[in-house]
Design a protein around this motif. Structure first.
Motif, short mmCIF file in Angstrom:
data_model
loop_
_atom_site.label_atom_id
_atom_site.label_comp_id
_atom_site.label_asym_id
_atom_site.label_seq_id
_atom_site.Cartn_x
_atom_site.Cartn_y
_atom_site.Cartn_z
N LYS A 1 0.81 -1.22 0.00
CA LYS A 1 0.00 0.00 0.00
C LYS A 1 0.84 1.27 0.00
O LYS A 1 0.29 2.37 -0.12
N ASN A 2 2.15 1.15 0.16
CA ASN A 2 2.99 2.34 0.15
C ASN A 2 2.97 3.00 -1.22
O ASN A 2 3.00 2.32 -2.25
N PRO A 3 2.96 4.33 -1.27
CA PRO A 3 2.82 5.02 -2.56
C PRO A 3 4.00 4.85 -3.49
O PRO A 3 3.89 5.15 -4.68
N ALA A 4 5.14 4.38 -2.98
CA ALA A 4 6.28 4.12 -3.87
C ALA A 4 5.99 2.97 -4.82
O ALA A 4 6.69 2.82 -5.83
N THR A 5 4.99 2.16 -4.52
CA THR A 5 4.57 0.98 -5.30
C THR A 5 5.68 -0.07 -5.32
O THR A 5 6.76 0.12 -4.75
N VAL A 6 5.43 -1.17 -5.99
CA VAL A 6 6.43 -2.25 -6.04
C VAL A 6 7.70 -1.79 -6.74
O VAL A 6 8.78 -2.33 -6.50
N GLY B 1 9.21 0.87 -6.21
CA GLY B 1 10.04 1.44 -5.15
C GLY B 1 10.33 0.47 -4.04
O GLY B 1 10.64 0.87 -2.92
N GLY B 2 10.21 -0.82 -4.33
CA GLY B 2 10.46 -1.83 -3.31
C GLY B 2 9.31 -1.99 -2.34
O GLY B 2 9.44 -2.67 -1.32
N ALA B 3 8.16 -1.35 -2.64
CA ALA B 3 6.99 -1.37 -1.76
C ALA B 3 7.32 -0.87 -0.36
O ALA B 3 6.68 -1.25 0.61
N LEU B 4 8.33 -0.02 -0.25
CA LEU B 4 8.79 0.46 1.05
C LEU B 4 8.30 1.88 1.32
O LEU B 4 8.03 2.64 0.39
N GLN C 1 5.55 10.44 -4.12
CA GLN C 1 5.66 9.15 -4.80
C GLN C 1 4.46 8.89 -5.69
O GLN C 1 3.38 9.46 -5.46
N PRO C 2 4.65 8.05 -6.73
CA PRO C 2 5.88 7.37 -7.12
C PRO C 2 6.87 8.33 -7.78
O PRO C 2 6.48 9.25 -8.48
N ALA C 3 8.16 8.09 -7.52
CA ALA C 3 9.21 8.97 -8.02
C ALA C 3 10.07 8.32 -9.09
O ALA C 3 10.90 8.98 -9.70
N SER C 4 9.89 7.02 -9.30
CA SER C 4 10.76 6.32 -10.24
C SER C 4 10.10 5.03 -10.69
O SER C 4 9.12 4.58 -10.10
N ARG C 5 10.69 4.44 -11.72
CA ARG C 5 10.20 3.15 -12.23
C ARG C 5 11.02 1.99 -11.69
O ARG C 5 10.88 0.87 -12.15
N TRP C 6 11.91 2.26 -10.71
CA TRP C 6 12.71 1.21 -10.09
C TRP C 6 13.07 1.66 -8.68
O TRP C 6 12.81 2.79 -8.28
N TYR C 7 13.72 0.78 -7.93
CA TYR C 7 14.05 1.07 -6.55
C TYR C 7 15.16 2.11 -6.46
O TYR C 7 16.23 1.93 -7.03
N THR C 8 14.89 3.19 -5.74
CA THR C 8 15.87 4.27 -5.61
C THR C 8 16.58 4.27 -4.27
O THR C 8 17.72 4.72 -4.16
N GLY C 9 15.90 3.79 -3.24
CA GLY C 9 16.37 4.04 -1.90
C GLY C 9 16.00 5.45 -1.48
O GLY C 9 15.44 6.22 -2.26
N SER C 10 16.32 5.81 -0.24
CA SER C 10 16.02 7.14 0.26
C SER C 10 17.15 7.62 1.16
O SER C 10 17.72 6.82 1.91
N GLY C 11 17.46 8.92 1.07
CA GLY C 11 18.40 9.51 2.00
C GLY C 11 19.83 9.57 1.51
O GLY C 11 20.11 9.47 0.32
N ILE C 12 20.76 9.71 2.46
CA ILE C 12 22.19 9.79 2.13
C ILE C 12 22.69 8.37 1.90
O ILE C 12 23.02 7.65 2.84
N LEU D 1 22.33 -2.28 -5.25
CA LEU D 1 23.09 -3.53 -5.11
C LEU D 1 22.16 -4.68 -4.74
O LEU D 1 22.45 -5.48 -3.85
N GLY D 2 21.04 -4.75 -5.45
CA GLY D 2 20.12 -5.86 -5.24
C GLY D 2 19.58 -5.88 -3.82
O GLY D 2 19.13 -4.87 -3.28
N ALA D 3 19.69 -7.04 -3.17
CA ALA D 3 19.13 -7.22 -1.83
C ALA D 3 19.82 -6.36 -0.79
O ALA D 3 19.27 -6.13 0.30
N LEU D 4 21.02 -5.86 -1.09
CA LEU D 4 21.72 -4.99 -0.15
C LEU D 4 21.16 -3.57 -0.16
O LEU D 4 21.47 -2.78 0.72
N GLY D 5 20.38 -3.23 -1.18
CA GLY D 5 19.79 -1.90 -1.23
C GLY D 5 20.64 -0.91 -2.00
O GLY D 5 21.56 -1.28 -2.74
N SER D 6 20.35 0.38 -1.81
CA SER D 6 20.99 1.41 -2.62
C SER D 6 22.23 2.00 -1.97
O SER D 6 22.98 2.71 -2.62
#
Length: 474
Positions: A1-6, A8-11, A88-99, A250-255
């Motif tokens: 339900k997160n607005p980043a959608t899948v 954005g990793g559904a996060l 959101q949504p801000a991208s068509r793939w997982y971006t991560g957030s922050g520094i 980096l895949g499962a390690l995140g951004s």
């Protein structure tokens, strides 16, 4: 339900704050910068409660002079960073957030080499020698004109001095100056995919015979060329580019950037036979390019996924008109010394390919004119590499190609159209910037992996291909 959608990793995303304190050192005749390799996104930097600057891009690196915001020597300063990734949504793939990339606090002299302030090219290479051309931008933040001496020294892979030159110049108070120099290096070792040999240029700025700043730049000596008839050439050898498209995460390690994880990722794709990557679809971390330099991986470095027209509701298109030129310049300046980079890409399947294609006169076509302006910006900052874009509209009405500004035709998912593109744009090199989706459906309009590779292998004029994505090989 997160607005980043899948995508954005559904996060969850939102607004985040970072704070860090440090004590002001003795900064007489010094300046302090804070450098960020990337913050996703809409970052605002504060020092002791004062806003220093803000930047909407989540991928560009940035440097801020924070000297005037600091408290007196011995007192504590607070650096605060606000990051807003809530829209959101801000991208068509997982971006991560922050520094999510590295941060540095840099103290240097008031007279110093600018951030991303070196530009090294090798305009002439023979069997016996190479001319290494260096432009060093030096800042004078004092209130007086200064006579400086710049010493450039080439160090080999082992750190041994090979050759140096010095030159003097006067820099006016509060201004910057580009200092140019040529060094002829005898018997150079060329950078290649099989022997990625790296030199270092040590630039030392001296005032009254005293070194006030030192700035090291890694570079490689290599010849590269794209030819319309025969594709890609490196150091006089014709070779096929066997690439993959690679996102910044980096895949499962995140951004969050992690050098060893990047090294491992490149080692794995190299073991598959890959010799190139395309950064999909924004500026990568500097560490990725460092690893490609070290491991002999060719790179098409890509600046934007969107221009003015959006692909998702809150993507970079919201900021494009105000920021594209500044972001593009910063991107080229930061990355231009990497020998692994063989071409710049100014966009991935941007919607402007179709926009106003009905306008017969290119002078009245806004997208055509924008393409020309973007290529001009790239060429001003680095004219040593060709410029391309990843195109999904394959005919003579493509606005980016109508501009006559691109050097290479980049083709996305149109493996069956190579011959047509060759006929229409016979004077331009062609490369498959994206091909072979993960699905192998005989009813689909695209080809299977094997067919996509054979289509490139058997056509001499196609420089190579970039599979979407690296995981398609598995």
């Amino acid at each position: 339900k997160n607005p980043a959608t899948v995508h954005g990793g559904a996060l969850p995303t939102g607004i985040g704050w970072y704070r860090k304190s440090f004590v002001t050192p003795n900064i007489k005749d010094k300046v302090i910068y804070i450098e960020f390799d990337g913050i996703f996104r809409n970052s605002t930097i504060y020092i002791n409660g004062e806003e220093v600057d803000r930047r909407p891009s989540g991928y560009n690196s940035m440097s801020y002079n924070i000297t005037r915001y600091l408290k007196p020597e011995g007192e504590t300063n607070i650096i605060a960073v606000r990051v807003d990734n809530s829209m959101q949504p801000a991208s068509r793939w997982y971006t991560g957030s922050g520094i999510y990339r590295n941060v540095r606090l840099v103290t240097t002299s008031e007279i110093h080499v600018d951030y991303s302030g070196t530009h090294i090219t090798t305009p002439s290479i023979t069997n016996n020698e190479a001319t290494v051309h260096t432009v060093v931008t030096i800042n004078n933040l004092t209130t007086e004109d200064k006579e400086i001496t710049l010493r450039n020294t080439i160090l080999n892979k082992r750190g041994k001095e090979e050759k140096y030159r010095e030159t003097s110049a006067t820099i006016k108070a509060g201004e910057s100056l580009d200092v140019e120099m040529d060094i002829v290096l005898e018997s150079p070792t060329l950078w290649d995919v099989t022997n990625p040999y790296l030199y270092t240029m040590r630039s030392i700025v001296m005032v009254e015979h005293k070194a006030v700043d030192e700035y090291n730049t890694r570079f490689g000596i290599r010849q590269m060329e794209f030819k319309a008839d025969t594709g890609f050439w490196l150091n006089g050898q014709n070779m096929k580019i066997k690439g993959v498209c690679l996102h910044h995460d980096l895949g499962a390690l995140g951004s969050a950037v992690h050098r060893r994880a990047i090294e491992r990722e490149i080692e794995i794709i190299k073991s598959m036979g890959v010799n190139a990557i395309r950064t999909a679809h924004n500026p990568p971390s500097p560490q990725l390019l460092d690893v490609c330099d070290e491991q002999g991986i060719l790179v098409i470095d890509e600046a934007f996924d969107t221009w003015q027209r959006a692909k998702v509701k809150h993507d970079y298109s919201r900021h494009f008109n105000d920021w594209w030129e500044q972001d593009l310049e910063a991107f080229i300046k930061r990355d231009r010394n990497h020998p692994s980079i063989i071409a710049w890409s100014i966009g991935n399947a941007v919607q402007e390919q179709w926009e106003e294609s009905r306008v017969a006169n290119p002078k009245k076509n806004k997208s055509v004119q924008l393409t020309r302006r973007m290529v001009d910006v790239v060429k001003r900052k680095d004219s040593s590499r060709p410029v391309t874009a990843a195109l999904s509209k394959m005919d003579t009405t493509n606005n980016l190609l109508r501009s006559n500004a691109l050097d290479i035709v980049g083709i996305n998912y149109n493996e069956k159209g190579y011959d047509s593109m060759r006929a229409w744009y016979s004077n331009m090199p062609i490369i498959a910037t994206e091909s072979a989706a993960v699905f192998n459906n005989p009813e689909a309009w695209y080809l299977s992996h094997e067919e996509a590779w054979i289509a490139v292998r058997d056509k001499e004029y196609v420089a190579g291909t970039f599979i979407w994505s690296a995981f398609d090989y598995l």
